[in-house]
Design a protein around this motif. Structure first.
Motif, PDB file in Angstrom:
ATOM      1  N   GLN A 125       0.632  -1.161  -0.029  1.00 51.06           N
ATOM      2  CA  GLN A 125       0.000   0.054  -0.057  1.00 51.06           C
ATOM      3  C   GLN A 125       0.861   1.108  -0.145  1.00 51.06           C
ATOM      4  N   ARG A 126       1.907   1.279   0.887  1.00 50.10           N
ATOM      5  CA  ARG A 126       2.880   2.372   0.820  1.00 50.10           C
ATOM      6  C   ARG A 126       3.563   2.922  -0.620  1.00 50.10           C
ATOM      7  N   GLU A 127       3.965   1.697  -1.175  1.00 46.93           N
ATOM      8  CA  GLU A 127       4.624   1.504  -2.593  1.00 46.93           C
ATOM      9  C   GLU A 127       3.502   2.010  -3.446  1.00 46.93           C
ATOM     10  N   THR A 128       2.352   1.598  -3.463  1.00 47.24           N
ATOM     11  CA  THR A 128       1.193   2.175  -4.399  1.00 47.24           C
ATOM     12  C   THR A 128       1.132   3.587  -4.341  1.00 47.24           C
ATOM     13  N   LYS A 129       0.914   3.843  -3.101  1.00 39.65           N
ATOM     14  CA  LYS A 129       0.694   5.477  -2.575  1.00 39.65           C
ATOM     15  C   LYS A 129       1.729   6.348  -3.250  1.00 39.65           C
ATOM     16  N   ALA A 130       3.021   5.805  -3.005  1.00 33.96           N
ATOM     17  CA  ALA A 130       4.206   6.408  -3.436  1.00 33.96           C
ATOM     18  C   ALA A 130       4.224   6.341  -5.017  1.00 33.96           C
ATOM     19  N   ALA A 131       3.849   5.312  -5.835  1.00 37.55           N
ATOM     20  CA  ALA A 131       3.807   5.550  -7.097  1.00 37.55           C
ATOM     21  C   ALA A 131       2.819   6.579  -7.768  1.00 37.55           C
ATOM     22  N   PHE A 132       1.512   6.533  -7.056  1.00 38.34           N
ATOM     23  CA  PHE A 132       0.624   7.517  -7.226  1.00 38.34           C
ATOM     24  C   PHE A 132       1.149   9.108  -7.099  1.00 38.34           C
ATOM     25  N   ASP A 133       1.620   9.108  -6.032  1.00 37.46           N
ATOM     26  CA  ASP A 133       2.175  10.458  -5.733  1.00 37.46           C
ATOM     27  C   ASP A 133       3.325  10.831  -6.717  1.00 37.46           C
ATOM     28  N   MET A 134       4.316   9.856  -7.110  1.00 37.07           N
ATOM     29  CA  MET A 134       5.177  10.164  -8.312  1.00 37.07           C
ATOM     30  C   MET A 134       4.568  10.667  -9.464  1.00 37.07           C
ATOM     31  N   GLU A 135       3.487   9.780  -9.945  1.00 33.58           N
ATOM     32  CA  GLU A 135       2.688  10.281 -11.142  1.00 33.58           C
ATOM     33  C   GLU A 135       2.030  11.491 -11.104  1.00 33.58           C
ATOM     34  N   ALA A 136       1.483  11.897  -9.695  1.00 29.10           N
ATOM     35  CA  ALA A 136       0.932  13.105  -9.661  1.00 29.10           C
ATOM     36  C   ALA A 136       1.975  14.113  -9.882  1.00 29.10           C
ATOM     37  N   ALA A 137       3.129  13.931  -9.141  1.00 27.06           N
ATOM     38  CA  ALA A 137       4.295  14.834  -9.152  1.00 27.06           C
ATOM     39  C   ALA A 137       4.683  15.301 -10.535  1.00 27.06           C
ATOM     40  N   ILE A 138       4.785  14.045 -11.407  1.00 30.23           N
ATOM     41  CA  ILE A 138       4.977  14.476 -12.857  1.00 30.23           C
ATOM     42  C   ILE A 138       4.303  14.937 -13.791  1.00 30.23           C
ATOM     43  N   ALA A 139       2.821  14.500 -13.375  1.00 26.83           N
ATOM     44  CA  ALA A 139       1.966  15.288 -13.934  1.00 26.83           C
ATOM     45  C   ALA A 139       1.901  16.863 -13.575  1.00 26.83           C
ATOM     46  N   LYS A 140       1.972  17.046 -12.485  1.00 26.93           N
ATOM     47  CA  LYS A 140       2.155  18.573 -11.993  1.00 26.93           C
ATOM     48  C   LYS A 140       3.259  19.078 -12.709  1.00 26.93           C
ATOM     49  N   SER A 141       4.288  18.461 -12.729  1.00 29.04           N
ATOM     50  CA  SER A 141       5.368  19.310 -13.646  1.00 29.04           C
ATOM     51  C   SER A 141       5.188  19.560 -14.865  1.00 29.04           C
ATOM     52  N   ILE A 142       4.763  18.523 -15.628  1.00 28.46           N
ATOM     53  CA  ILE A 142       4.201  18.543 -16.947  1.00 28.46           C
ATOM     54  C   ILE A 142       3.196  19.526 -17.238  1.00 28.46           C
ATOM     55  N   GLU A 143       2.334  19.693 -16.371  1.00 27.06           N
ATOM     56  CA  GLU A 143       1.207  20.770 -16.338  1.00 27.06           C
ATOM     57  C   GLU A 143       1.754  22.126 -16.417  1.00 27.06           C
ATOM     58  N   ALA A 144       2.879  22.226 -15.443  1.00 28.17           N
ATOM     59  CA  ALA A 144       3.506  23.581 -15.063  1.00 28.17           C
ATOM     60  C   ALA A 144       4.303  23.900 -16.244  1.00 28.17           C
ATOM     61  N   THR A 145       5.066  22.889 -16.883  1.00 28.13           N
ATOM     62  CA  THR A 145       5.830  23.238 -18.051  1.00 28.13           C
ATOM     63  C   THR A 145       4.703  23.546 -19.274  1.00 28.13           C
ATOM     64  N   GLY A 146       3.887  22.978 -19.341  1.00 26.30           N
ATOM     65  CA  GLY A 146       2.742  23.339 -20.394  1.00 26.30           C
ATOM     66  C   GLY A 146       2.261  24.740 -20.372  1.00 26.30           C
ATOM     67  N   THR A 147       1.889  25.030 -19.231  1.00 25.94           N
ATOM     68  CA  THR A 147       1.391  26.320 -18.749  1.00 25.94           C
ATOM     69  C   THR A 147       2.351  27.246 -19.099  1.00 25.94           C
ATOM     70  N   MET A 148       3.659  26.970 -19.004  1.00 18.25           N
ATOM     71  CA  MET A 148       4.755  28.143 -19.248  1.00 18.25           C
ATOM     72  C   MET A 148       4.851  28.422 -20.817  1.00 18.25           C
ATOM     73  N   LEU A 149       4.833  27.274 -21.308  1.00 15.97           N
ATOM     74  CA  LEU A 149       5.335  27.245 -22.812  1.00 15.97           C
ATOM     75  C   LEU A 149       3.797  27.952 -23.459  1.00 15.97           C
ATOM     76  N   SER A 150       2.607  27.740 -22.998  1.00 19.86           N
ATOM     77  CA  SER A 150       1.666  28.347 -23.491  1.00 19.86           C
ATOM     78  C   SER A 150       1.659  29.895 -23.527  1.00 19.86           C
ATOM     79  N   THR A 151       2.486  30.469 -22.525  1.00 25.63           N
ATOM     80  CA  THR A 151       2.331  31.730 -22.455  1.00 25.63           C
ATOM     81  C   THR A 151       3.195  32.284 -23.202  1.00 25.63           C
ATOM     82  N   GLY A 152       4.154  31.828 -24.124  1.00 27.13           N
ATOM     83  CA  GLY A 152       5.122  32.083 -24.954  1.00 27.13           C
ATOM     84  C   GLY A 152       6.279  32.950 -24.612  1.00 27.13           C
TER      85      GLY A 152
END
Length: 251
Positions: free
Chosen positions: A98-125
């Motif tokens: 359960q701890r490993e599963t939670k960590a995996a989801f947290d990692m995916e969430a962090a990556i998704a957040k990083s991608i989202e932040a990068t996309g937001t910055m790129l969209s501003t031009g």
């Protein structure tokens, strides 16, 4: 007419023979009674020894049955301890998963957040130094989140190992406690000593009886001769014998 010497000698001989026979019979009966008592005591001691051995045998059989039951209970307890250890290990593994599963989801969430932040910055031009700093900050945030999740997984492994050790130690303690409750292996009691068979006492000797009878007869004859001599001395006035002719014995 029977002479006084013969009468006295005969009576003494008969009395001596009867006395010897009576003593022989009395001694024989005493020896027979002694042998009978000794035999009865021997039989009684044999019966007591046999009874004691039977009691010891029954007791040993009961102890063996109790020990066998204790061994069965011990084996069942070991099985229960193993099942409990398996359950506790499964629970520890489930928690780790359960701890490993939670960590995996947290990692995916962090990556998704990083991608989202990068996309937001790129969209501003935007470009330039500000964009570079924001990108680096985004990467640092992702790195911190990744390091935190990796540390969480390492801590989870430590917790899991400690829980596994606790399960193993707990099972060992329970097994040792179950073994310490086992009774010792019963030992058979030694057999009772067989009493010594009594030695049969010998009765009075018949040769001694015959000797006593012969002595009684000889004593009677001697007493008869002495009595007859005294009688002749009184009757004839001589020194124990008639002065003329043959000695008169009263026949």
């Amino acid at each position: 007419m029977c002479s006084p010497g013969l009468a006295v000698g005969g009576l003494q001989a008969v009395g001596g023979v009867m006395q010897a026979q009576g003593q022989y019979n009395a001694q024989k009966r005493a020896v027979e009674r002694q042998n009978q008592i000794a035999h009865q005591q021997y039989q009684q001691q044999l019966a007591i020894a046999e009874r004691n051995d039977q009691v010891a045998k029954d007791k040993h059989a009961g102890e063996l049955a109790a020990h066998a039951q204790a061994m069965n209970d011990y084996q069942k307890q070991l099985e229960v301890n193993q099942l409990e250890a398996n359950r506790a290990s499964a629970v520890a593994s489930q928690k780790k998963q359960q701890r490993e599963t939670k960590a995996a989801f947290d990692m995916e969430a962090a990556i998704a957040k990083s991608i989202e932040a990068t996309g937001t910055m790129l969209s501003t031009g935007n470009a330039g130094q500000s964009f570079l700093l924001q990108t680096e900050q985004n990467q640092r945030s992702l790195g911190f989140a990744t390091a935190q999740l990796e540390q969480t997984l390492m801590d989870s492994d430590k917790v899991y190992n400690l829980e596994k050790q606790g399960v193993i130690y707990g099972q060992y303690n329970k097994d040792a406690a179950a073994y310490s409750n086992l009774p010792g292996m019963p030992q058979a009691a030694p057999a009772s000593f067989i009493p010594h068979k009594p030695i049969k006492a010998a009765g009075p000797s018949k040769m001694a009886l015959m000797g006593a009878m012969v002595g009684a007869v000889a004593g009677g004859v001697g007493s008869g001769i002495s009595t007859q001599a005294s009688y002749n001395e009184i009757k004839y006035g001589g020194a124990g014998a008639p002065t003329q002719g043959k000695m008169e014995w009263g026949w």
